[in-house]
Design a protein around this motif. Structure first.
Motif, PDB file in Angstrom:
ATOM      1  N   VAL A  99       0.864  -0.942   0.409  1.00 41.04           N
ATOM      2  CA  VAL A  99       0.160   0.164  -0.071  1.00 41.04           C
ATOM      3  C   VAL A  99       0.806   1.320  -0.028  1.00 41.04           C
ATOM      4  O   VAL A  99       0.407   2.429  -0.338  1.00 41.04           O
ATOM      5  CB  VAL A  99      -0.862  -0.157   1.295  1.00 41.04           C
ATOM      6  N   LYS A 100       1.741   1.089   1.108  1.00 38.41           N
ATOM      7  CA  LYS A 100       2.729   2.260   0.371  1.00 38.41           C
ATOM      8  C   LYS A 100       4.201   2.158   0.523  1.00 38.41           C
ATOM      9  O   LYS A 100       5.074   0.893   1.113  1.00 38.41           O
ATOM     10  CB  LYS A 100       3.003   2.819   2.031  1.00 38.41           C
ATOM     11  N   GLY A 101       5.500   1.872  -0.111  1.00 35.94           N
ATOM     12  CA  GLY A 101       7.026   1.521  -0.282  1.00 35.94           C
ATOM     13  C   GLY A 101       7.130   0.951  -1.287  1.00 35.94           C
ATOM     14  O   GLY A 101       6.286   0.465  -2.068  1.00 35.94           O
ATOM     15  N   ASP A 102       8.378   0.322  -1.043  1.00 37.28           N
ATOM     16  CA  ASP A 102       9.022   0.142  -2.353  1.00 37.28           C
ATOM     17  C   ASP A 102       9.225  -1.175  -1.825  1.00 37.28           C
ATOM     18  O   ASP A 102      10.879  -0.926  -1.180  1.00 37.28           O
ATOM     19  CB  ASP A 102      10.304   1.042  -3.257  1.00 37.28           C
ATOM     20  N   HIS A 103       9.154  -2.232  -2.156  1.00 42.47           N
ATOM     21  CA  HIS A 103       9.244  -3.542  -1.780  1.00 42.47           C
ATOM     22  C   HIS A 103       8.986  -4.731  -2.013  1.00 42.47           C
ATOM     23  O   HIS A 103       7.483  -4.714  -2.545  1.00 42.47           O
ATOM     24  CB  HIS A 103       8.575  -3.883  -0.024  1.00 42.47           C
ATOM     25  N   GLN A 104      10.010  -5.631  -3.268  1.00 44.28           N
ATOM     26  CA  GLN A 104       9.826  -6.243  -4.233  1.00 44.28           C
ATOM     27  C   GLN A 104       9.643  -7.584  -3.639  1.00 44.28           C
ATOM     28  O   GLN A 104       8.369  -8.272  -4.292  1.00 44.28           O
ATOM     29  CB  GLN A 104      11.029  -6.776  -5.153  1.00 44.28           C
TER      30      GLN A 104
END
Length: 246
Positions: free
Chosen positions: A78-83
């Motif tokens: 929903v928020k943030g950069d996480h692969q």
């Protein structure tokens, strides 16, 4: 015509945790969203308990806690950069019950994390997660709008329990954004009349009369109209008590 006043009391400022009789501050969705490094919808799949014992500052005193480490499966960021599809997060559990909201193993929900020195932690001891039903996927332009839409979906989905709906509604109730107001308007006709009434109450509390008909149906027997002055009263903001004649 004689009018008997029926009083609707809107309580502000705190909630009592039934489990611990602790006073819990109200949630601040905007602050939680802004201060979180990563917000996800997913599941706490496993927990390593008692990683270490330590003390932390809480309400101007030191308390003993046990640190746990949880692995979360991520279904949506929903928020943030996480692969990666999972993430490891540490969170503290107090030795003495204090009303902290600690997710149990296999909890599914909306989780708020912060990065502290390279370690992800729950953002808040009281409001770091909200239980939501599986299958929610939202799109919106900003993280706050995505958080609010997730809460709105948790209320609208028929599979949601009443407790799940009420917790999501509690978060929206104290939201300050236009997105929160729109989400509340969307659920005043919820199939659960208690949820719809509470959404209408939340709107009235912020000076929005969209839910006035829901409140009138709940408290007035049969079709009636309100006096003009009273209808205007419902539009006044920053009021905590309202009277409906019946």
């Amino acid at each position: 015509m004689h009018f008997r006043p029926v009083w609707i009391v809107i309580v502000l400022g705190s909630r009592i945790s039934s489990a611990f009789a602790a006073v819990v501050p109200v949630p601040d969705v905007e602050k939680l969203t802004e201060q979180s490094t990563l917000i996800v919808v997913g599941e706490l799949t496993s927990t390593q308990r008692d990683i270490r014992a330590t003390t932390v500052d809480f309400n101007n005193r030191r308390i003993n806690v046990r640190v746990q480490r949880g692995t979360f499966r991520i279904d949506q960021v929903v928020k943030g950069d996480h692969q990666p599809s999972s993430v490891t997060v540490e969170f503290a559990v107090p030795d003495t019950p204090l009303g902290w909201s600690v997710p149990p193993e296999h909890a599914y929900g909306l989780f708020f994390f912060k990065d502290t020195g390279g370690t992800l932690e729950l953002i808040d001891v009281y409001h770091a997660w909200v239980p939501v039903p599986r299958g929610i996927s939202v799109t919106a332009d900003t993280p706050l709008e995505r958080v609010v839409k997730t809460l709105g979906e948790a209320i609208s989905i028929p599979d949601s329990s009443r407790d799940m709906k009420q917790i999501a509604l509690w978060f929206l109730d104290f939201g300050k954004s236009d997105a929160s107001t729109r989400a509340l308007r969307a659920v005043i006709t919820n199939a659960d009349p208690i949820v719809g009434l509470n959404a209408a109450r939340a709107l009235i509390r912020r000076g929005d009369v969209s839910g006035l008909e829901v409140i009138k149906r709940a408290f007035l027997p049969g079709p009636q109209s309100l006096p003009n002055q009273l209808e205007e009263t419902f539009q006044m903001q920053s009021r905590s008590v309202y009277a409906i004649p019946s």
